[in-house]
Each structure stands twice: as structure tokens, then as C-alpha cells.
Write an enzyme that holds these catalytic residues in place. Structure first.
Site, PDB file in Angstrom:
ATOM      1  N   LYS A 195       0.845  -1.205   0.000  1.00 29.29           N
ATOM      2  CA  LYS A 195       0.000   0.000   0.000  1.00 29.29           C
ATOM      3  C   LYS A 195       0.876   1.249   0.000  1.00 29.29           C
ATOM      4  O   LYS A 195       2.085   1.160   0.234  1.00 29.29           O
ATOM      5  CB  LYS A 195      -0.919  -0.036   1.229  1.00 29.29           C
ATOM      6  CG  LYS A 195      -0.172  -0.011   2.556  1.00 29.29           C
ATOM      7  CD  LYS A 195      -1.079  -0.445   3.702  1.00 29.29           C
ATOM      8  CE  LYS A 195      -0.343  -0.271   5.024  1.00 29.29           C
ATOM      9  NZ  LYS A 195      -1.068  -0.938   6.136  1.00 29.29           N
ATOM     10  N   ARG A 197     -10.445  -0.571  15.027  1.00 28.07           N
ATOM     11  CA  ARG A 197     -10.436   0.255  13.823  1.00 28.07           C
ATOM     12  C   ARG A 197     -11.383  -0.422  12.836  1.00 28.07           C
ATOM     13  O   ARG A 197     -12.523  -0.026  12.714  1.00 28.07           O
ATOM     14  CB  ARG A 197      -8.993   0.402  13.295  1.00 28.07           C
ATOM     15  CG  ARG A 197      -8.824   1.519  12.303  1.00 28.07           C
ATOM     16  CD  ARG A 197      -7.374   1.688  11.895  1.00 28.07           C
ATOM     17  NE  ARG A 197      -6.759   0.466  11.362  1.00 28.07           N
ATOM     18  CZ  ARG A 197      -5.526   0.386  10.912  1.00 28.07           C
ATOM     19  NH1 ARG A 197      -4.735   1.439  10.926  1.00 28.07           N
ATOM     20  NH2 ARG A 197      -5.046  -0.754  10.433  1.00 28.07           N
ATOM     21  N   TYR A 250      16.055  30.593   7.227  1.00 30.54           N
ATOM     22  CA  TYR A 250      14.841  31.277   7.682  1.00 30.54           C
ATOM     23  C   TYR A 250      14.810  31.354   9.200  1.00 30.54           C
ATOM     24  O   TYR A 250      15.083  30.373   9.883  1.00 30.54           O
ATOM     25  CB  TYR A 250      13.595  30.536   7.187  1.00 30.54           C
ATOM     26  CG  TYR A 250      13.369  30.684   5.698  1.00 30.54           C
ATOM     27  CD1 TYR A 250      13.233  31.951   5.124  1.00 30.54           C
ATOM     28  CD2 TYR A 250      13.308  29.577   4.870  1.00 30.54           C
ATOM     29  CE1 TYR A 250      13.034  32.096   3.755  1.00 30.54           C
ATOM     30  CE2 TYR A 250      13.105  29.712   3.502  1.00 30.54           C
ATOM     31  CZ  TYR A 250      12.970  30.972   2.954  1.00 30.54           C
ATOM     32  OH  TYR A 250      12.765  31.104   1.617  1.00 30.54           O
ATOM     33  N   MET A 257      12.090  24.638   1.460  1.00 32.76           N
ATOM     34  CA  MET A 257      11.376  23.837   0.462  1.00 32.76           C
ATOM     35  C   MET A 257      12.316  23.068  -0.458  1.00 32.76           C
ATOM     36  O   MET A 257      12.126  21.893  -0.743  1.00 32.76           O
ATOM     37  CB  MET A 257      10.461  24.742  -0.366  1.00 32.76           C
ATOM     38  CG  MET A 257       9.571  23.977  -1.331  1.00 32.76           C
ATOM     39  SD  MET A 257       8.587  25.057  -2.362  1.00 32.76           S
ATOM     40  CE  MET A 257       7.401  25.685  -1.197  1.00 32.76           C
TER      41      MET A 257
HETATM   42  C1  LIG Z   1      -0.277  -1.927   6.669  1.00 35.02           C
HETATM   43  C2  LIG Z   1      -0.845  -3.209   7.115  1.00 35.02           C
HETATM   44  C3  LIG Z   1      -0.022  -4.310   7.339  1.00 35.02           C
HETATM   45  C4  LIG Z   1       1.485  -4.254   7.254  1.00 35.02           C
HETATM   46  O1  LIG Z   1       1.964  -3.708   8.449  1.00 35.02           O
HETATM   47  P1  LIG Z   1       3.535  -3.656   8.783  1.00 35.02           P
HETATM   48  O2  LIG Z   1       3.544  -3.332  10.215  1.00 35.02           O
HETATM   49  O3  LIG Z   1       4.126  -2.569   7.947  1.00 35.02           O
HETATM   50  O4  LIG Z   1       4.069  -4.995   8.470  1.00 35.02           O
HETATM   51  C5  LIG Z   1      -0.611  -5.500   7.681  1.00 35.02           C
HETATM   52  N1  LIG Z   1      -1.957  -5.600   7.795  1.00 35.02           N
HETATM   53  C6  LIG Z   1      -2.781  -4.560   7.597  1.00 35.02           C
HETATM   54  C7  LIG Z   1      -4.238  -4.743   7.740  1.00 35.02           C
HETATM   55  C8  LIG Z   1      -2.256  -3.326   7.263  1.00 35.02           C
HETATM   56  O5  LIG Z   1      -3.068  -2.288   7.075  1.00 35.02           O
END
Ligand SMILES: *Cc1c(COP(=O)(O)O)cnc(C)c1O
Length: 358
Positions: A35, A130, A255, A303
Site C-alpha cells: 500500500k 479500527r 529562515y 522547500m
Molecule cells: C499496513 C498493514 C499491514 C502491514 O503492516 P507492517 O507493520 O508494515 O508490516 C498489515 N496488515 C494490515 C491490515 C495493514 O493495514
């Protein structure tokens, strides 16, 4: 094109990290979680390196579409399932697996007359609060899903840990116990562990593990680097030194003049800033590597540019490559300085950064 800020992605590291996850999870299939554009490393690139994974995990259907377009044939699991009824047709068309975690999704599925098969994973909330059904509803929801004609019979039972990186806490033991109680006697494969679960909770191995951070060599344990855990960083972010200025004691840099030179010193200017994804929150003292010399950010990250103290790198020259994180400089260290986690940094690279593979 002469962009000086480069994120080198180490494909061999991705492959070795996957092999290490397999070695730590004997008997389990590995879902490579890709992801957020492969944790910022580039979705297609990562998936190509990890083509041996048993499945891919994504957060969005669009990512599943990209993986199918790139020719990947294995299971692709959309970790939050359909967000709306209209997503079901797209999930079926692309042969994506859907995680079912909420009553609204059951309502959409119940009303859906599409005969094309759909594979689902049933998510149980064992304490993360969640996504997921309450544990006591597991059997009823499973039976409801199994009774739907176009849903594949083999439903994977899954849950997600809230604190599996804290090996001495009871949270994960409790979650595992709740999961086992909720799924006892039910058919189907089991999937519990994220990266920290893989490292610290062998009792939670199940039939599938879901590996994210460790694939990219990112630590999931506070106070440790990925390399301390035997994983190799998959990204090295570097830029060039574009100016070196001799400043006098008492002069202020950048800055708001947040840094005052404590003595006459050389200060380097590097071609990276928050417009590239380098954190603006990185304070004075955040390390960078100039060749083999460790230098440090001074003044405010802007930036396009940042300034570094070159007292420790007397032979530095304009044009030298400067490493912000990666091989030789763990991203976890930078994250600590910047008050965030390594994931946040690798996910934050902007379009301006040139990605190369090596
Ligand atoms: C992102 C995610 C993972 C992977 O998690 P890591 O801690 O990066 O290994 C696994 N399961 C779900 C449901 C996730 O959203």
C-alpha cells in the site's frame, strides 16, 4: 534532465527481505503489503521485485488495478474492502480479494446480484478497534457470507494487532486469545501477523502473514534499525552539495536564523527540502553523510534546500553526493530526530524526486 535528488531503490534488498520473512514464518504464505505506493518505494517496481510473494496487500482498488495491469496474477487483497456498493463490480472484474469488516459491506453484498465470483477475508476486531466485526459475531457473519451464492467458500479469517511491537505487553497475547476463541471450530485459513507479529509472536503465524515494513528494511521496533533485525534498507535518498560557504562565528543560517555558528565554519547547502519529502521537522543535529563523513543539518529545512555543518567533513566539495538516509545511515535515525517514524519518511517522497533502481 538533471535532478540531483535521487531515491535509489535496492531491488536485491527487497528480495532478500522477503526471503528472510519467509525464513521467519515457516509454513505460512506471505502477503507483501504494498500500500501507499509500496511504502513510497514505487508500487510496480516493488511488486516486480517481490513477484514471488503469495499475495499483495493494497489499500485501494486503484492499486489492485495497477498491479493487474503490470501482469501480476496472484491474489491481491484490498485491505479495507469495498468502500461503496459500486466497488463490488470492480473488485470482481479485477479478481481482487475484499476484506469484509463492517455491516454496511454485508448489506451491499446481500443486495448484489452479480454472479462473478468474489473472494473475501473476514476481519475480526480483537482489540485494535479500527476495522472488524466484534469477535462474538464471527460465526454468524461467516455463515452469512458463506450463504451468498457468488462468494467463494474459502474465507480467510483475519485480525490486526494494535501493539505487536511491544513484546512484553499483554495486548497481543489478549488479541491472539480473542481471535482463537472467536474462530475455534470454524473453517478457513488464518491471518494475524503484521511485521512485528512476524518478529515477536510466532504463536500468531497462522496460514498467512502480512508483511509491510520489514520488506522495505524498516524497523517496526522502537529503538532498533531494520539492519539490527537482519533486514536491509530498500531506499537510499541522496542529493548533491551545491554550495559551500565560509561563515563567521555568530552568523545565523536560514529562515528565522534558528542556528548561530558557534565558530568560523564551513556550511554546505544541499539540494533537498520538504518539497522533496525531506522532513521540515528535522532539527539541527539530524545526521547526513558526506562521503564517509557524518555531517549534520543546521538551520531550518526549507522547500528546496537545507544547510549542513561541514566541520566534520573538511574535504567536502561542491558536487559531492550527500546521503540523507539509506545504506550507511538508517532512516530510523532521521525519523527519531524528526519526531516521526521511518514509514512516514519513505512514504513522503514527492514527484520531484528521481527514482532509480539498483
Ligand atoms: C499496513 C498493514 C499491514 C502491514 O503492516 P507492517 O507493520 O508494515 O508490516 C498489515 N496488515 C494490515 C491490515 C495493514 O493495514
Amino acid at each position: 534532465m538533471s535532478r540531483t535528488t535521487v531515491a535509489a531503490i535496492h531491488l536485491d534488498a527487497l528480495r532478500r527481505n522477503l526471503a528472510r520473512i519467509r525464513a521467519l514464518s515457516p509454513g505460512a504464505k506471505v502477503m507483501a503489503v504494498v500500500k501507499a505506493d509500496g511504502y513510497g518505494h514505487g508500487l510496480e517496481r516493488v511488486a516486480r521485485a517481490l513477484a514471488e510473494a503469495d499475495a499483495f496487500g493494497v489499500a485501494a482498488i486503484a492499486d489492485g488495478q495497477r498491479l493487474r495491469a503490470a501482469g501480476h496474477r496472484q491474489r491481491i487483497v484490498v485491505l479495507s474492502g469495498p468502500d461503496q456498493a459500486a466497488d463490488l463490480a470492480e473488485l470482481r472484474r479485477l479478481h481482487l480479494d475484499a476484506v469484509i469488516h463492517h455491516d454496511s459491506q454485508l448489506t451491499w453484498l446481500q443486495a448484489d446480484r452479480d454472479p462473478r465470483p468474489l473472494r473475501v477475508w473476514l476481519k475480526i476486531d480483537t482489540g485494535m478497534h479500527r476495522l472488524g466485526f466484534a469477535p462474538e459475531r464471527t460465526r454468524a457473519v461467516l455463515e452469512q457470507l458463506q450463504a451468498m451464492p457468488s462468494i467463494e467458500r474459502d474465507i480467510v479469517l483475519m485480525t490486526h494487532f494494535a501493539a505487536s511491537d511491544e513484546f512484553d505487553k499483554a495486548t497481543t497475547t489478549d488479541q491472539i486469545a480473542r481471535f482463537e476463541a472467536a474462530t475455534r471450530d470454524l473453517p478457513g485459513e488464518r491471518c494475524l501477523s503484521n511485521s512485528a507479529g512476524i518478529l515477536g509472536w510466532p504463536a500468531a503465524r497462522g496460514d498467512w502473514v502480512r508483511a509491510g515494513g520489514l520488506l522495505y528494511g524498516l524497523s517496526v521496533i522502537a529503538g532498533k534499525n531494520g539492519s539490527d533485525l537482519g533486514f536491509a534498507p530498500a531506499m537510499s535518498l541522496s542529493t548533491r552539495l551545491i554550495a559551500i560557504n565560509r561563515l563567521q562565528r555568530g552568523e545565523r543560517i536560514g529562515y528565522a536564523g534558528t542556528y548561530e555558528c558557534p565558530e568560523d565554519m564551513n556550511v554546505g547547502v544541499i539540494a533537498i527540502g520538504y518539497g522533496d519529502g525531506y522532513p521540515r521537522s528535522a532539527p539541527a543535529g539530524t545526521p547526513v553523510l558526506v562521503g564517509n563523513a557524518r555531517a549534520a543539518i543546521v538551520g531550518r529545512v526549507s522547500m528546496d534546500l537545507a544547510t549542513i555543518d561541514l566541520r566534520n567533513a573538511p574535504s567536502a566539495c561542491v558536487g559531492d553526493r550527500v546521503l540523507l538516509w539509506g545504506r550507511g545511515l538508517p532512516v530510523e535515525q532521521i525519523a527519531d530526530h524528526a519526531g516521526t517514524i521511518a514509514y512516514d519518511l519513505t512514504c513522503g517522497m514527492t514527484k520531484r524526486v528521481l527514482f532509480v533502481e539498483d
